[in-house]
Design a protein around this motif. Structure first.
Motif, PDB file in Angstrom:
ATOM      1  N   TYR A   1     -30.822   8.421 -38.292  1.00  0.00           N
ATOM      2  CA  TYR A   1     -31.377   9.741 -38.033  1.00  0.00           C
ATOM      3  C   TYR A   1     -30.883  10.227 -36.674  1.00  0.00           C
TER       4      TYR A   1
ATOM      5  N   GLN B   1     -32.091  13.015 -33.618  1.00  0.00           N
ATOM      6  CA  GLN B   1     -33.204  13.832 -33.150  1.00  0.00           C
ATOM      7  C   GLN B   1     -32.796  14.618 -31.925  1.00  0.00           C
TER       8      GLN B   1
ATOM      9  N   GLY C   1     -37.528  18.282 -28.785  1.00  0.00           N
ATOM     10  CA  GLY C   1     -38.507  19.211 -29.331  1.00  0.00           C
ATOM     11  C   GLY C   1     -38.524  19.294 -30.844  1.00  0.00           C
ATOM     12  N   GLU C   2     -37.753  18.441 -31.497  1.00  0.00           N
ATOM     13  CA  GLU C   2     -37.700  18.467 -32.949  1.00  0.00           C
ATOM     14  C   GLU C   2     -37.929  17.080 -33.526  1.00  0.00           C
ATOM     15  N   GLY C   3     -38.171  17.030 -34.822  1.00  0.00           N
ATOM     16  CA  GLY C   3     -38.295  15.754 -35.490  1.00  0.00           C
ATOM     17  C   GLY C   3     -36.937  15.196 -35.869  1.00  0.00           C
ATOM     18  N   PRO C   4     -36.861  13.897 -36.161  1.00  0.00           N
ATOM     19  CA  PRO C   4     -35.586  13.302 -36.586  1.00  0.00           C
ATOM     20  C   PRO C   4     -35.112  13.900 -37.903  1.00  0.00           C
TER      21      PRO C   4
ATOM     22  N   LEU D   1     -32.395  13.084 -41.093  1.00  0.00           N
ATOM     23  CA  LEU D   1     -31.605  12.031 -41.718  1.00  0.00           C
ATOM     24  C   LEU D   1     -30.120  12.400 -41.736  1.00  0.00           C
TER      25      LEU D   1
ATOM     26  N   LEU E   1     -30.838  11.889 -29.679  1.00  0.00           N
ATOM     27  CA  LEU E   1     -31.368  10.536 -29.852  1.00  0.00           C
ATOM     28  C   LEU E   1     -31.008  10.075 -31.258  1.00  0.00           C
TER      29      LEU E   1
END
Lengths: 110, 116
Positions: free
Chosen positions: A35, A37, A40-43, A45, A86
């Protein structure tokens, strides 16, 4: 104890360079995911690898699953500032539960 | 974040107060998850749900409870917040099975909780 160990934890390189990040475990997994990231956001895929030795390419990103299905690597060719983020690996542990590594924070400097 | 929203996105609270975070999905997915993300630890599973009123614990469930009374909503409650629960909380959803049996998680944008 982390089930999935990612290395390095931090990586800062110049635009245009190549890099590899690793995800290692002592356990065997049926599949492994990567994933990405952004702040400020979600991971999100990127890829799922399933077969030992499998290699998948996503533009400049190359993902490999180890032959023994215990480890994986992510190689980025000619890194760009847009690759900054990340990167997390994740694997199935039990039914319908994903376990994540601690992540590699990648910074690509212009 | 299409199909999954978290609220509130930011919250500051004091030690000992109750806090509830909400996750709402419009995908009608069976599986829903709550993770917390902390530096050096990646994402750790708190609780997950495999259907209405069906929930189970993850690796860091102490101090947290969850409820799922409708398919679309999964609530995470901190009965008495502590400073160690300061974190970013992510909700995720997935259909059952998925590609080759692997989960394909879609994450919300996160809820940043600060406990003073």
């Amino acid at each position: 104890t982390q089930l999935l160990e990612q290395s390095p934890q931090f990586l800062s390189i110049q635009e245009g360079e190549n890099l590899t990040v690793y995800c290692n475990s002592s356990s065997v997994f049926s599949s492994l995911q990567w994933y990405r990231q952004e702040p400020g956001e979600g991971p999100v895929l990127l890829v799922t690898v399933v077969t030992g030795g499998e290699v998948k390419k996503l533009k400049r990103l190359t993902f490999q699953f180890g032959d023994a299905r215990k480890d994986s690597s992510l190689h980025i060719t000619a890194a760009q500032p847009g690759d900054t983020g990340l990167y997390l690996c994740a694997a199935i542990q039990g039914a319908q539960k994903l376990v994540f590594g601690q992540g590699t924070r990648l910074t690509i400097n212009p | 974040d299409a199909g999954i929203t978290q609220s509130p996105r930011h919250k500051v609270t004091e030690t000992g107060t109750p806090v509830t975070l909400r996750c709402h999905q419009t995908e009608n997915h069976r599986y829903m998850y709550w993770y917390r993300q902390d530096p050096g630890h990646g994402l750790r599973l708190i609780h997950y749900s495999y259907g209405v009123k069906d929930t189970d614990k993850g690796e860091v469930s102490d101090g947290y409870s969850v409820s799922r009374s409708k398919t679309e909503d999964f609530l995470l409650t901190l009965e008495s917040a502590t400073s160690s629960q300061t974190s970013v909380y992510f909700c995720a959803i997935s259909p059952p099975g998925g590609l080759f049996g692997a989960n394909v998680l879609t994450f919300g944008a996160g809820s940043r909780l600060t406990v003073l």
